[in-house]
Design an enzyme around this catalytic site. Structure first.
Site, mmCIF file in Angstrom:
data_model
loop_
_atom_site.group_PDB
_atom_site.id
_atom_site.type_symbol
_atom_site.label_atom_id
_atom_site.label_comp_id
_atom_site.label_asym_id
_atom_site.label_seq_id
_atom_site.Cartn_x
_atom_site.Cartn_y
_atom_site.Cartn_z
ATOM 1 N N PRO A 178 -32.386 -7.332 61.579
ATOM 2 C CA PRO A 178 -31.530 -8.013 60.631
ATOM 3 C C PRO A 178 -32.254 -8.498 59.393
ATOM 4 C CG PRO A 178 -32.146 -9.436 62.465
ATOM 5 C CD PRO A 178 -33.071 -8.307 62.436
ATOM 6 N N GLU A 179 -31.596 -8.360 58.279
ATOM 7 C CA GLU A 179 -32.044 -9.023 57.061
ATOM 8 C C GLU A 179 -31.096 -10.193 56.818
ATOM 9 O OE1 GLU A 179 -33.110 -6.372 53.838
ATOM 10 O OE2 GLU A 179 -33.248 -4.711 55.235
#
Length: 270
Positions: free
Chosen positions: A2-3
DNA sequence: AGACGTACCTGACCGC
DNA sequence: TGCGGTCAGGTACGTC
């Protein structure tokens, strides 16, 4: 995995646990990237006051002046479910007073969970040196220019440095550089003031759009309810090597910079 | 001080 | 089928 947009989406998905009490805690024996400072079983009987995000860290404020810090690393998932039967790679779970389980699963174990005193949060070793949030008003082109104008390193790697700006990972930096028309190969110090302004605008635009779309699901990212994001359908460079640039029909190139893939169009990005 | 490589892990996929 | 190689959304740390 995830960013920032993915973490923001997960955060929004778990705000319903606010005001719930933690009734039961499960932890696996496997080591995550860093050890928790205290035994997470101590969470029992705490209640959840708030759910926040800083960079890619989820911060869950609890009663008793405790805050739970969760980082999902590359492959972590945080989900809410009505039941919990320990699956492979489940490392943490807690049963809440709304009859849901909050479950942390992370195959690669690059993530971690820690419990610290809320007052000490800014001093936590993973949080104390973080730069501004990309959507914050103090992430300006003047600020960024002052941080990059003496750096020899390429602009792509520079912008992935959390001391400069947080939450911009490999997907969104590729997309932002394309949007700004700047090649990832350029040295940071070669970026002009005008280009820096364009870059700041592009980063804010790409990150906001991705949040609106619920993040990007590349292979396995899911939100707290197990749903996929859809920003990947709007990727213009990431994962598109040898496909046509949507602007000029040139082939998108894939190269490696600092052991990470960069995707760009060498006609549109100078 | 800054730049760069390495390490932490599992799993999916590809070519032989 | 099986095996080895490569790749993956992150980030701290060691070394020069």
């Amino acid at each position: 995995m995830p960013e920032l947009p993915e973490i923001e989406t997960i955060k929004n998905g778990i705000t319903r646990i606010i005001d719930c009490k933690i009734l039961e805690v499960f932890t696996s024996q496997l080591k995550l990237r860093i050890d928790s400072t205290v035994n997470l079983k101590l969470l029992k009987n705490n209640s959840i006051l708030d759910v926040k995000r800083r960079a890619r860290y989820l911060l869950i404020d609890l009663t008793n002046n405790n805050t739970l810090i969760i980082h999902l690393g590359m492959s972590g998932r945080l989900t809410l479910s009505s039941k919990f039967q320990q699956l492979k790679h489940d490392h943490f779970a807690c049963r809440l007073s709304n009859n849901q389980w909050l479950i942390y699963n992370d195959p690669r174990r690059f993530g971690f969970i820690d419990l610290i005193k809320s007052d000490d949060i800014k001093n936590h070793k993973m949080l104390k040196n973080l730069g501004p949030e990309p959507l914050d008003k103090n992430f300006t082109s003047e600020y960024l220019f002052s941080k990059i104008n003496n750096k020899l390193t390429n602009i792509k790697t520079t912008l992935m440095d959390n001391k400069i700006v947080v939450g911009v990972g490999n997907i969104y930096i590729n997309e932002a550089l394309f949007d700004a028309g700047i090649s990832p190969l350029r040295s940071a110090k070669s970026i002009t003031k005008t280009e820096t302004a364009k870059l700041v605008k592009s980063i804010k635009k790409i990150i906001s759009e991705a949040i609106k779309m619920g993040g990007s699901s590349i292979s396995d990212y899911q939100n707290a309810d197990g749903e996929f994001g859809s920003f990947q359908t709007l990727h213009k460079t990431y994962g598109r090597q040898n496909e046509k640039c949507f602007t000029c029909q040139n082939k998108i190139i894939r190269i490696t910079q600092n052991q990470r893939s960069s995707f760009f169009c060498d006609i549109c990005q100078k």
